[in-house]
Design a protein around this motif. Structure first.
Motif, mmCIF file in Angstrom:
data_model
loop_
_atom_site.group_PDB
_atom_site.id
_atom_site.type_symbol
_atom_site.label_atom_id
_atom_site.label_comp_id
_atom_site.label_asym_id
_atom_site.label_seq_id
_atom_site.Cartn_x
_atom_site.Cartn_y
_atom_site.Cartn_z
ATOM 1 N N LEU A 131 0.831 -1.201 0.000
ATOM 2 C CA LEU A 131 0.000 0.000 0.000
ATOM 3 C C LEU A 131 0.866 1.252 0.000
ATOM 4 O O LEU A 131 0.615 2.201 -0.765
ATOM 5 C CB LEU A 131 -0.929 -0.012 1.215
ATOM 6 C CG LEU A 131 -1.824 1.223 1.407
ATOM 7 C CD1 LEU A 131 -2.694 1.458 0.178
ATOM 8 C CD2 LEU A 131 -2.683 1.070 2.658
ATOM 9 N N VAL A 132 1.896 1.282 0.827
ATOM 10 C CA VAL A 132 2.799 2.434 0.865
ATOM 11 C C VAL A 132 3.444 2.654 -0.499
ATOM 12 O O VAL A 132 3.549 3.790 -0.989
ATOM 13 C CB VAL A 132 3.880 2.255 1.952
ATOM 14 C CG1 VAL A 132 4.958 3.332 1.818
ATOM 15 C CG2 VAL A 132 3.260 2.304 3.338
ATOM 16 N N SER A 133 3.872 1.583 -1.148
ATOM 17 C CA SER A 133 4.542 1.719 -2.443
ATOM 18 C C SER A 133 3.622 2.315 -3.496
ATOM 19 O O SER A 133 4.089 2.962 -4.444
ATOM 20 C CB SER A 133 5.063 0.357 -2.909
ATOM 21 O OG SER A 133 3.997 -0.522 -3.224
ATOM 22 N N GLY A 138 -6.277 0.157 -0.789
ATOM 23 C CA GLY A 138 -6.238 -0.673 0.411
ATOM 24 C C GLY A 138 -7.230 -1.812 0.433
ATOM 25 O O GLY A 138 -7.471 -2.409 1.487
ATOM 26 N N SER A 139 -7.789 -2.142 -0.715
ATOM 27 C CA SER A 139 -8.842 -3.166 -0.745
ATOM 28 C C SER A 139 -8.342 -4.532 -0.280
ATOM 29 O O SER A 139 -9.094 -5.284 0.345
ATOM 30 C CB SER A 139 -9.434 -3.276 -2.156
ATOM 31 O OG SER A 139 -8.429 -3.629 -3.090
ATOM 32 N N ALA A 140 -7.083 -4.883 -0.579
ATOM 33 C CA ALA A 140 -6.565 -6.187 -0.157
ATOM 34 C C ALA A 140 -6.549 -6.299 1.359
ATOM 35 O O ALA A 140 -6.844 -7.366 1.926
ATOM 36 C CB ALA A 140 -5.165 -6.404 -0.719
ATOM 37 N N ILE A 141 -6.208 -5.201 2.044
ATOM 38 C CA ILE A 141 -6.227 -5.188 3.512
ATOM 39 C C ILE A 141 -7.656 -5.321 4.012
ATOM 40 O O ILE A 141 -7.966 -6.162 4.856
ATOM 41 C CB ILE A 141 -5.579 -3.899 4.043
ATOM 42 C CG1 ILE A 141 -4.088 -3.854 3.671
ATOM 43 C CG2 ILE A 141 -5.766 -3.778 5.561
ATOM 44 C CD1 ILE A 141 -3.394 -2.561 4.052
ATOM 45 N N ARG A 142 -8.517 -4.483 3.475
ATOM 46 C CA ARG A 142 -9.915 -4.476 3.925
ATOM 47 C C ARG A 142 -10.581 -5.833 3.691
ATOM 48 O O ARG A 142 -11.270 -6.362 4.569
ATOM 49 C CB ARG A 142 -10.677 -3.385 3.159
ATOM 50 C CG ARG A 142 -12.142 -3.257 3.535
ATOM 51 C CD ARG A 142 -12.831 -2.185 2.715
ATOM 52 N NE ARG A 142 -12.872 -2.516 1.282
ATOM 53 C CZ ARG A 142 -12.179 -1.890 0.356
ATOM 54 N NH1 ARG A 142 -11.363 -0.904 0.677
ATOM 55 N NH2 ARG A 142 -12.279 -2.239 -0.916
ATOM 56 N N LYS A 200 15.285 5.179 7.518
ATOM 57 C CA LYS A 200 15.743 3.911 6.942
ATOM 58 C C LYS A 200 15.072 3.659 5.602
ATOM 59 O O LYS A 200 14.005 4.218 5.294
ATOM 60 C CB LYS A 200 15.461 2.754 7.902
ATOM 61 C CG LYS A 200 14.035 2.658 8.416
ATOM 62 C CD LYS A 200 13.946 1.569 9.497
ATOM 63 C CE LYS A 200 12.597 1.579 10.175
ATOM 64 N NZ LYS A 200 12.486 0.583 11.254
ATOM 65 N N HIS A 201 15.723 2.818 4.811
ATOM 66 C CA HIS A 201 15.199 2.482 3.500
ATOM 67 C C HIS A 201 13.908 1.691 3.648
ATOM 68 O O HIS A 201 13.725 0.927 4.598
ATOM 69 C CB HIS A 201 16.230 1.677 2.710
ATOM 70 C CG HIS A 201 15.901 1.558 1.249
ATOM 71 N ND1 HIS A 201 15.084 0.572 0.752
ATOM 72 C CD2 HIS A 201 16.270 2.337 0.187
ATOM 73 C CE1 HIS A 201 14.964 0.728 -0.560
ATOM 74 N NE2 HIS A 201 15.673 1.779 -0.933
ATOM 75 N N MET A 202 13.018 1.855 2.667
ATOM 76 C CA MET A 202 11.709 1.218 2.743
ATOM 77 C C MET A 202 11.802 -0.304 2.839
ATOM 78 O O MET A 202 10.926 -0.950 3.432
ATOM 79 C CB MET A 202 10.873 1.612 1.521
ATOM 80 C CG MET A 202 9.453 1.103 1.536
ATOM 81 S SD MET A 202 8.562 1.601 0.054
ATOM 82 C CE MET A 202 7.069 0.634 0.226
ATOM 83 N N THR A 203 12.835 -0.896 2.293
ATOM 84 C CA THR A 203 12.991 -2.349 2.360
ATOM 85 C C THR A 203 13.168 -2.841 3.787
ATOM 86 O O THR A 203 13.013 -4.033 4.062
ATOM 87 C CB THR A 203 14.181 -2.820 1.510
ATOM 88 O OG1 THR A 203 15.365 -2.128 1.944
ATOM 89 C CG2 THR A 203 13.934 -2.542 0.030
ATOM 90 N N LEU A 249 1.502 6.009 6.887
ATOM 91 C CA LEU A 249 0.149 6.187 6.367
ATOM 92 C C LEU A 249 -0.660 7.130 7.241
ATOM 93 O O LEU A 249 -1.436 7.955 6.736
ATOM 94 C CB LEU A 249 -0.546 4.829 6.259
ATOM 95 C CG LEU A 249 0.033 3.861 5.213
ATOM 96 C CD1 LEU A 249 -0.554 2.471 5.389
ATOM 97 C CD2 LEU A 249 -0.215 4.376 3.803
ATOM 98 N N ASP A 250 -0.476 7.045 8.560
ATOM 99 C CA ASP A 250 -1.182 7.946 9.476
ATOM 100 C C ASP A 250 -0.737 9.392 9.298
ATOM 101 O O ASP A 250 -1.504 10.326 9.558
ATOM 102 C CB ASP A 250 -0.965 7.506 10.925
ATOM 103 C CG ASP A 250 -1.804 6.300 11.314
ATOM 104 O OD1 ASP A 250 -2.703 5.929 10.528
ATOM 105 O OD2 ASP A 250 -1.573 5.724 12.389
#
Length: 394
Positions: free
Chosen positions: A271-273, A367-371, A299-302, A313-314
């Motif tokens: 989602l962040v990506s 975000g549908s996969a999370i929901r 730090k790097h996203m990885t 996200l917040d």
């Protein structure tokens, strides 16, 4: 429906995750990209059935990690029909959670183009050179037809390379063996990385692979402490060490909690990506050096954890605070302030954390996969809390 060899099977549309796996498999063959798994004549192929992905995903994850650490020439092939079978399970109570976990992990590994690969359309023994096209006598959706497609996938790779079928379907296993294809079958309903390695490499190499350990499945109740499983020579093979028995949990809530952390961490990173619009790429490179900067910016996203993703996200779309905070719930036990085992969270804590995840999924279009995954977890949370459970576990 016509039985003409050129008739394309009317297969239902895949969900987004599984469609990406299917697309990557076909794009790699069409483009012949140099980054796809090296399917040399020395490579060993393991064709994986749906039932293994649903029941033994954690074992496959361990095996793939261990062959990659050792740089061994093994590639797991996921037949195209297995992708569609996973899709058919994603909304079924009980199986939905395992199908969604498998789909998410497969997409990540297929995108790495290293040790896991999807079957491309033309990787078939069919005269049409398209596994989706029906041959005379085939009937779409029949269980035995799906098995024949898995066997067809095995036979295609078996023509050129050492090939195994990993399945718990006895009839399919017999058919594969009759065709000269070796099988990896869960004995007494159990499977571990060492079992797969034993079949592929033999006993000497297999001893360096992980043994049995508890994982959450549909059959999970409240097991006693893990026991040693006898090997093929009749000798007891303990798990990797006595210490492993201590650090690996056995309580159903602990096991489910670890799966939840792993699964939603991947979805939150995805989602962040999608929503970060390029700014995250500069994080961790020295440009944001203030000690007062958020932890994710240093730090790097990885290297991001679920907590980093939630915090980021917040910062874009604030949520009402919850207790417990979802980022704490999604931290591995004892690896952060307030983090604890799955059994140490109350049923209300589980419900609040999952509700917070659902809010994140609803806030973002991507975000549908999370929901959509929340009901799959809730089913198993309700199931476990309805069982008679011991109050503590390893």
């Amino acid at each position: 429906m016509s039985n003409n060899v050129n008739a394309v099977q009317e297969i239902p549309a895949l969900d987004a995750t599984l469609k990406r796996i299917d697309d990557i498999a076909n794009a790699d063959v069409e483009m012949q990209v140099c980054t796809q798994p090296a399917l040399s004549e020395q490579s060993t192929i393991i064709v994986v059935d749906t039932n293994i992905l649903l029941e033994f995903l954690d074992v496959l994850q361990t095996f793939v990690s261990e062959i990659e650490q050792r740089d061994l020439p093994v590639v797991l092939i996921i037949p195209g029909v297995v992708i569609y079978e996973l899709d058919s399970q994603k909304n079924r109570d009980g199986l939905s959670w395992f199908a969604r976990r498998a789909s998410t992990w497969l997409l990540r590994k297929v995108k790495e183009r290293r040790s896991v690969k999807g079957q491309a359309l033309e990787e078939t023994c069919k005269a049409s050179r398209n596994w989706k096209k029906r041959e005379p006598g085939e009937d779409l959706g029949m269980e035995r037809t799906n098995d024949s497609l898995i066997l067809d996938c095995c036979q295609y790779f078996f023509r050129q390379r050492r090939t195994f079928l990993c399945s718990k379907d006895k009839i399919l296993a017999v058919e594969a063996e009759s065709a000269g294809i070796s099988t990896i079958f869960p004995h007494r309903g159990s499977l571990c990385s060492r079992d797969i390695a034993f079949a592929v490499f033999g006993q000497a190499t297999a001893k360096t692979f992980s043994g049995y350990y508890p994982v959450y499945s549909n059959e999970s109740k409240e097991p006693d402490a893990p026991t040693a499983m006898p090997d093929d020579d009749g000798m007891d093979v303990d798990d990797d060490s006595a210490m492993a028995q201590v650090v690996r949990p056995s309580h159903a809530l602990d096991l489910l909690h670890l799966q939840v952390i792993e699964y939603f961490s991947l979805l939150l990173l995805d989602l962040v990506s999608v929503v970060e619009h390029g700014e995250v790429q500069s994080f961790g490179g020295g440009g944001v050096g203030s000690r007062h900067a958020p932890s994710y910016a240093r730090k790097h996203m990885t290297l991001w954890t679920a907590s980093d993703c939630v915090e980021y996200l917040d910062s874009k779309k604030p949520r009402p605070r919850s207790n417990p905070r979802v980022e704490v719930f999604l931290t591995k036990p004892y690896e952060g302030r307030g983090a604890r085992r799955g059994q140490d969270w109350s049923r209300r804590d589980w419900e609040v954390a999952l509700k917070s995840l659902a809010v994140i999924g609803e806030q973002w279009e991507a975000g549908s996969a999370i929901r959509d995954s929340i009901p799959a977890v809730q089913f198993h949370v309700s199931r476990i809390f309805s069982l008679p459970m011991r109050p503590t576990g390893l």
